[in-house]
Design a protein around this motif. Structure first.
Motif, PDB file in Angstrom:
ATOM      1  N   TYR A  13       1.476   9.838  -0.382  1.00  0.00           N
ATOM      2  CA  TYR A  13       0.407   9.884   0.603  1.00  0.00           C
ATOM      3  C   TYR A  13      -0.573  11.038   0.046  1.00  0.00           C
ATOM      4  O   TYR A  13      -1.912  10.775  -0.173  1.00  0.00           O
ATOM      5  CB  TYR A  13       0.563  10.484   1.922  1.00  0.00           C
ATOM      6  CG  TYR A  13      -0.529  10.353   3.072  1.00  0.00           C
ATOM      7  CD1 TYR A  13      -0.893   9.482   3.736  1.00  0.00           C
ATOM      8  CD2 TYR A  13      -1.104  11.673   3.173  1.00  0.00           C
ATOM      9  CE1 TYR A  13      -2.068   9.583   4.622  1.00  0.00           C
ATOM     10  CE2 TYR A  13      -2.046  11.774   3.999  1.00  0.00           C
ATOM     11  CZ  TYR A  13      -2.621  10.716   4.754  1.00  0.00           C
ATOM     12  OH  TYR A  13      -3.606  10.940   5.602  1.00  0.00           O
ATOM     13  N   ILE A  14      -0.305  12.236  -0.455  1.00  0.00           N
ATOM     14  CA  ILE A  14      -0.800  13.399  -0.887  1.00  0.00           C
ATOM     15  C   ILE A  14      -1.483  13.169  -2.314  1.00  0.00           C
ATOM     16  O   ILE A  14      -2.733  13.292  -2.634  1.00  0.00           O
ATOM     17  CB  ILE A  14      -0.022  14.594  -1.075  1.00  0.00           C
ATOM     18  CG1 ILE A  14       0.527  15.161   0.314  1.00  0.00           C
ATOM     19  CG2 ILE A  14      -0.830  15.692  -1.684  1.00  0.00           C
ATOM     20  CD1 ILE A  14      -0.749  15.451   1.122  1.00  0.00           C
ATOM     21  N   VAL A  25      -3.502   3.975  -2.209  1.00  0.00           N
ATOM     22  CA  VAL A  25      -3.745   4.050  -0.801  1.00  0.00           C
ATOM     23  C   VAL A  25      -3.138   3.024   0.060  1.00  0.00           C
ATOM     24  O   VAL A  25      -2.322   2.887   0.943  1.00  0.00           O
ATOM     25  CB  VAL A  25      -5.129   4.006  -0.263  1.00  0.00           C
ATOM     26  CG1 VAL A  25      -5.246   4.089   1.219  1.00  0.00           C
ATOM     27  CG2 VAL A  25      -5.910   5.439  -0.758  1.00  0.00           C
ATOM     28  N   GLY A  26      -3.308   1.559  -0.518  1.00  0.00           N
ATOM     29  CA  GLY A  26      -3.060   0.241  -0.140  1.00  0.00           C
ATOM     30  C   GLY A  26      -1.361   0.272  -0.179  1.00  0.00           C
ATOM     31  O   GLY A  26      -0.761  -0.341   0.755  1.00  0.00           O
ATOM     32  N   ASP A  27      -0.836   0.890  -1.202  1.00  0.00           N
ATOM     33  CA  ASP A  27       0.916   0.716  -1.345  1.00  0.00           C
ATOM     34  C   ASP A  27       1.297   1.662  -0.094  1.00  0.00           C
ATOM     35  O   ASP A  27       2.555   1.271  -0.187  1.00  0.00           O
ATOM     36  CB  ASP A  27       0.959   1.308  -2.711  1.00  0.00           C
ATOM     37  CG  ASP A  27       0.463   0.356  -3.945  1.00  0.00           C
ATOM     38  OD1 ASP A  27       0.295  -0.782  -3.634  1.00  0.00           O
ATOM     39  OD2 ASP A  27       0.659   0.983  -5.063  1.00  0.00           O
ATOM     40  N   ALA A  49      -8.671  -2.437   5.895  1.00  0.00           N
ATOM     41  CA  ALA A  49      -9.767  -1.595   6.715  1.00  0.00           C
ATOM     42  C   ALA A  49      -9.254  -0.165   6.327  1.00  0.00           C
ATOM     43  O   ALA A  49     -10.130   0.823   6.204  1.00  0.00           O
ATOM     44  CB  ALA A  49      -9.479  -1.881   8.061  1.00  0.00           C
ATOM     45  N   ILE A  50      -7.811   0.215   6.190  1.00  0.00           N
ATOM     46  CA  ILE A  50      -7.398   1.454   5.919  1.00  0.00           C
ATOM     47  C   ILE A  50      -7.940   1.970   4.661  1.00  0.00           C
ATOM     48  O   ILE A  50      -8.450   2.883   4.660  1.00  0.00           O
ATOM     49  CB  ILE A  50      -5.989   1.546   6.106  1.00  0.00           C
ATOM     50  CG1 ILE A  50      -5.524   1.369   7.472  1.00  0.00           C
ATOM     51  CG2 ILE A  50      -5.475   2.897   5.524  1.00  0.00           C
ATOM     52  CD1 ILE A  50      -4.069   1.202   7.799  1.00  0.00           C
ATOM     53  N   VAL A  51      -7.788   1.205   3.472  1.00  0.00           N
ATOM     54  CA  VAL A  51      -8.321   1.290   2.192  1.00  0.00           C
ATOM     55  C   VAL A  51      -9.891   1.644   2.212  1.00  0.00           C
ATOM     56  O   VAL A  51     -10.213   2.703   1.546  1.00  0.00           O
ATOM     57  CB  VAL A  51      -8.013   0.238   1.272  1.00  0.00           C
ATOM     58  CG1 VAL A  51      -8.373   0.551  -0.092  1.00  0.00           C
ATOM     59  CG2 VAL A  51      -6.234   0.278   1.043  1.00  0.00           C
TER      60      VAL A  51
END
Length: 127
Positions: A13-14, A25-27, A49-51
């Motif tokens: 995540y970092i 990010v998507g992974d 949407a998150i990405v």
């Protein structure tokens, strides 16, 4: 999920935060994941949407520093604790936050729900 799995996920995540790379990010997230940027805000719903929201609102490289540690795991729920510092142009600290992340995972280790809880280091006094 084990504590070491959670630490690996938060480390990824970092790295995604540092690079703002859409694939990184998507992974991290399941297809139908929900990402709460605050416990009382509507979530970003779905990996796409998150990405998109992440990439549209990046923290620029070098403008921040984060330190996070996996704190607890119960089944597929993980809790992470850490701090984030944002810097002024002169390199001094502008804002510092203490953070707790509560993350729900699927059996493949992808986040299905991510909620940020944060507190500013110098909050205004209570009245």
């Amino acid at each position: 999920m084990e504590l070491s799995d959670l630490q690996s996920w938060i480390d990824a995540y970092i790295r995604a935060w540092e690079t703002n790379h859409p694939q990184a990010v998507g992974d991290l997230f399941a297809g139908s994941a929900r990402y709460y940027t605050h416990p009382f805000r509507e979530p970003w719903t779905g990996r796409e949407a998150i990405v998109n929201n992440w990439i549209e609102h990046p923290d620029l490289p070098g403008s921040w520093k984060a330190s996070y540690r996996a704190l607890a795991v119960n089944g597929n729920t993980g809790v992470v604790r850490g701090t984030t510092q944002y810097f002024k142009e002169d390199g001094s600290i502008d804002t510092e936050y203490a953070n707790i992340y509560v993350i729900e995972f699927d059996d493949d280790g992808l986040a299905t729900e991510f909620t940020e809880w944060f507190m500013e280091a110098t909050p205004p006094p209570r009245e």
